[in-house]
Design a protein around this motif. Structure first.
Motif, PDB file in Angstrom:
ATOM      1  N   LEU A   1     -23.572 -55.727  -8.326  1.00  0.00           N
ATOM      2  CA  LEU A   1     -22.653 -54.599  -8.170  1.00  0.00           C
ATOM      3  C   LEU A   1     -21.485 -54.914  -7.238  1.00  0.00           C
ATOM      4  N   TYR A   2     -21.734 -55.782  -6.272  1.00  0.00           N
ATOM      5  CA  TYR A   2     -20.715 -56.118  -5.276  1.00  0.00           C
ATOM      6  C   TYR A   2     -19.838 -57.292  -5.725  1.00  0.00           C
ATOM      7  N   LEU A   3     -19.991 -57.751  -6.940  1.00  0.00           N
ATOM      8  CA  LEU A   3     -19.252 -58.924  -7.431  1.00  0.00           C
ATOM      9  C   LEU A   3     -17.760 -58.674  -7.547  1.00  0.00           C
ATOM     10  N   LYS A   4     -17.374 -57.531  -8.038  1.00  0.00           N
ATOM     11  CA  LYS A   4     -15.956 -57.276  -8.316  1.00  0.00           C
ATOM     12  C   LYS A   4     -15.112 -57.362  -7.044  1.00  0.00           C
ATOM     13  N   ASN A   5     -14.000 -58.034  -7.165  1.00  0.00           N
ATOM     14  CA  ASN A   5     -13.063 -58.178  -6.060  1.00  0.00           C
ATOM     15  C   ASN A   5     -11.848 -57.295  -6.352  1.00  0.00           C
ATOM     16  N   ALA A   6     -11.467 -56.485  -5.390  1.00  0.00           N
ATOM     17  CA  ALA A   6     -10.358 -55.552  -5.602  1.00  0.00           C
ATOM     18  C   ALA A   6      -9.028 -56.282  -5.783  1.00  0.00           C
ATOM     19  N   ASP A   7      -8.836 -57.336  -5.008  1.00  0.00           N
ATOM     20  CA  ASP A   7      -7.570 -58.078  -5.068  1.00  0.00           C
ATOM     21  C   ASP A   7      -7.793 -59.439  -5.714  1.00  0.00           C
ATOM     22  N   ALA A   8      -6.783 -59.915  -6.396  1.00  0.00           N
ATOM     23  CA  ALA A   8      -6.850 -61.255  -6.972  1.00  0.00           C
ATOM     24  C   ALA A   8      -6.747 -62.287  -5.849  1.00  0.00           C
ATOM     25  N   VAL A   9      -7.460 -63.372  -6.001  1.00  0.00           N
ATOM     26  CA  VAL A   9      -7.430 -64.445  -5.009  1.00  0.00           C
ATOM     27  C   VAL A   9      -6.272 -65.361  -5.375  1.00  0.00           C
ATOM     28  N   ALA A  10      -5.318 -65.505  -4.441  1.00  0.00           N
ATOM     29  CA  ALA A  10      -4.098 -66.250  -4.748  1.00  0.00           C
ATOM     30  C   ALA A  10      -4.141 -67.688  -4.247  1.00  0.00           C
TER      31      ALA A  10
ATOM     32  N   ALA B   1      -6.334 -70.771  -1.363  1.00  0.00           N
ATOM     33  CA  ALA B   1      -7.602 -71.202  -0.770  1.00  0.00           C
ATOM     34  C   ALA B   1      -8.006 -70.296   0.393  1.00  0.00           C
ATOM     35  N   ARG B   2      -7.037 -69.854   1.164  1.00  0.00           N
ATOM     36  CA  ARG B   2      -7.344 -68.962   2.285  1.00  0.00           C
ATOM     37  C   ARG B   2      -7.952 -67.652   1.779  1.00  0.00           C
ATOM     38  N   GLY B   3      -7.391 -67.085   0.765  1.00  0.00           N
ATOM     39  CA  GLY B   3      -7.915 -65.862   0.168  1.00  0.00           C
ATOM     40  C   GLY B   3      -9.306 -66.073  -0.411  1.00  0.00           C
ATOM     41  N   LEU B   4      -9.529 -67.271  -0.966  1.00  0.00           N
ATOM     42  CA  LEU B   4     -10.842 -67.601  -1.507  1.00  0.00           C
ATOM     43  C   LEU B   4     -11.901 -67.578  -0.404  1.00  0.00           C
ATOM     44  N   PHE B   5     -11.625 -68.227   0.708  1.00  0.00           N
ATOM     45  CA  PHE B   5     -12.581 -68.253   1.821  1.00  0.00           C
ATOM     46  C   PHE B   5     -12.769 -66.874   2.442  1.00  0.00           C
ATOM     47  N   GLU B   6     -11.703 -66.099   2.539  1.00  0.00           N
ATOM     48  CA  GLU B   6     -11.827 -64.756   3.103  1.00  0.00           C
ATOM     49  C   GLU B   6     -12.683 -63.856   2.208  1.00  0.00           C
ATOM     50  N   ALA B   7     -12.460 -63.923   0.917  1.00  0.00           N
ATOM     51  CA  ALA B   7     -13.246 -63.115  -0.013  1.00  0.00           C
ATOM     52  C   ALA B   7     -14.713 -63.530   0.022  1.00  0.00           C
ATOM     53  N   LEU B   8     -14.951 -64.834   0.042  1.00  0.00           N
ATOM     54  CA  LEU B   8     -16.331 -65.324   0.087  1.00  0.00           C
ATOM     55  C   LEU B   8     -17.031 -64.952   1.392  1.00  0.00           C
ATOM     56  N   SER B   9     -16.305 -65.038   2.501  1.00  0.00           N
ATOM     57  CA  SER B   9     -16.945 -64.726   3.782  1.00  0.00           C
ATOM     58  C   SER B   9     -17.316 -63.246   3.866  1.00  0.00           C
ATOM     59  N   VAL B  10     -16.450 -62.377   3.382  1.00  0.00           N
ATOM     60  CA  VAL B  10     -16.751 -60.943   3.411  1.00  0.00           C
ATOM     61  C   VAL B  10     -17.946 -60.639   2.506  1.00  0.00           C
ATOM     62  N   LYS B  11     -17.903 -61.131   1.301  1.00  0.00           N
ATOM     63  CA  LYS B  11     -18.983 -60.849   0.353  1.00  0.00           C
ATOM     64  C   LYS B  11     -20.306 -61.451   0.807  1.00  0.00           C
ATOM     65  N   THR B  12     -20.296 -62.679   1.262  1.00  0.00           N
ATOM     66  CA  THR B  12     -21.527 -63.326   1.729  1.00  0.00           C
ATOM     67  C   THR B  12     -22.045 -62.644   2.991  1.00  0.00           C
ATOM     68  N   GLY B  13     -21.158 -62.258   3.879  1.00  0.00           N
ATOM     69  CA  GLY B  13     -21.576 -61.562   5.096  1.00  0.00           C
ATOM     70  C   GLY B  13     -22.248 -60.238   4.792  1.00  0.00           C
ATOM     71  N   VAL B  14     -21.706 -59.492   3.849  1.00  0.00           N
ATOM     72  CA  VAL B  14     -22.313 -58.214   3.473  1.00  0.00           C
ATOM     73  C   VAL B  14     -23.689 -58.447   2.845  1.00  0.00           C
ATOM     74  N   VAL B  15     -23.806 -59.451   2.002  1.00  0.00           N
ATOM     75  CA  VAL B  15     -25.108 -59.767   1.402  1.00  0.00           C
ATOM     76  C   VAL B  15     -26.122 -60.139   2.486  1.00  0.00           C
ATOM     77  N   LEU B  16     -25.705 -60.932   3.456  1.00  0.00           N
ATOM     78  CA  LEU B  16     -26.611 -61.306   4.548  1.00  0.00           C
ATOM     79  C   LEU B  16     -27.035 -60.084   5.363  1.00  0.00           C
ATOM     80  N   LEU B  17     -26.113 -59.171   5.613  1.00  0.00           N
ATOM     81  CA  LEU B  17     -26.461 -57.953   6.333  1.00  0.00           C
ATOM     82  C   LEU B  17     -27.452 -57.099   5.543  1.00  0.00           C
ATOM     83  N   VAL B  18     -27.250 -56.997   4.253  1.00  0.00           N
ATOM     84  CA  VAL B  18     -28.182 -56.237   3.417  1.00  0.00           C
ATOM     85  C   VAL B  18     -29.561 -56.898   3.436  1.00  0.00           C
ATOM     86  N   LEU B  19     -29.612 -58.223   3.335  1.00  0.00           N
ATOM     87  CA  LEU B  19     -30.888 -58.941   3.411  1.00  0.00           C
ATOM     88  C   LEU B  19     -31.587 -58.652   4.737  1.00  0.00           C
ATOM     89  N   GLY B  20     -30.835 -58.695   5.818  1.00  0.00           N
ATOM     90  CA  GLY B  20     -31.417 -58.441   7.132  1.00  0.00           C
ATOM     91  C   GLY B  20     -31.924 -57.024   7.285  1.00  0.00           C
TER      92      GLY B  20
END
Length: 146
Positions: A66-75, A77-96
């Motif tokens: 459900l959390y896969l969709k990204n609101a903004d297009a990744v333009a 490498a910096r945007g790629l890492f920012e999107a991944l860090s936010v999404k992965t961080g939220v997943v880790l918080l949910v796991l915890g």
């Protein structure tokens, strides 16, 4: 290939790998805890452990999807890492949070079981009043000549 698609693929790989690792770790190490909570019933502990793992997979992988969709297009490498860090961080918080919730509930069940075990006398009471017609019972003062 569009960087947004790359972000999706990397996010899914990281999230699924983290989910599998956490589920296996919790399953392996939580078995002993469950056996204690369930008063040594190994078969029931294994069954509950398996059900918890299945529920964990369903909830977490459902959230990841459900959390896969990204609101903004990744333009870039910096945007790629920012999107991944936010999404992965939220997943880790949910796991915890899920892990802490499970431990809290199981600890409450364990405490209730410990309290019930402590309230039972270790040996059934014997001879409190003595059998009828057979003397005063074991709690009476011994006779002087004994």
């Amino acid at each position: 290939m569009d960087l947004t698609v790359v972000a999706y693929v990397v996010y899914l790989l990281i999230s699924v790998a983290l989910t599998m690792w956490v589920a296996r770790t919790l399953s392996k190490n939580g078995r002993v805890f469950l056996a204690d909570v369930l008063q040594g019933n190994e078969k029931l502990a294994d069954a509950v452990n398996h059900l918890l793992v299945v529920g964990f997979y369903l909830v977490n992988l459902g959230f990841v999807a459900l959390y896969l969709k990204n609101a903004d297009a990744v333009a870039n490498a910096r945007g790629l890492f920012e999107a991944l860090s936010v999404k992965t961080g939220v997943v880790l918080l949910v796991l915890g949070v899920m892990h802490l919730g499970n431990v809290y509930v199981l600890n409450k069940i364990r405490r209730r079981g410990l309290m019930e075990r402590e309230q039972r006398p270790p040996v059934p009471p014997q001879g409190w009043t003595g059998p009828a017609g057979k003397g005063p019972g074991p709690w009476a003062t011994p006779a002087a000549g004994v």
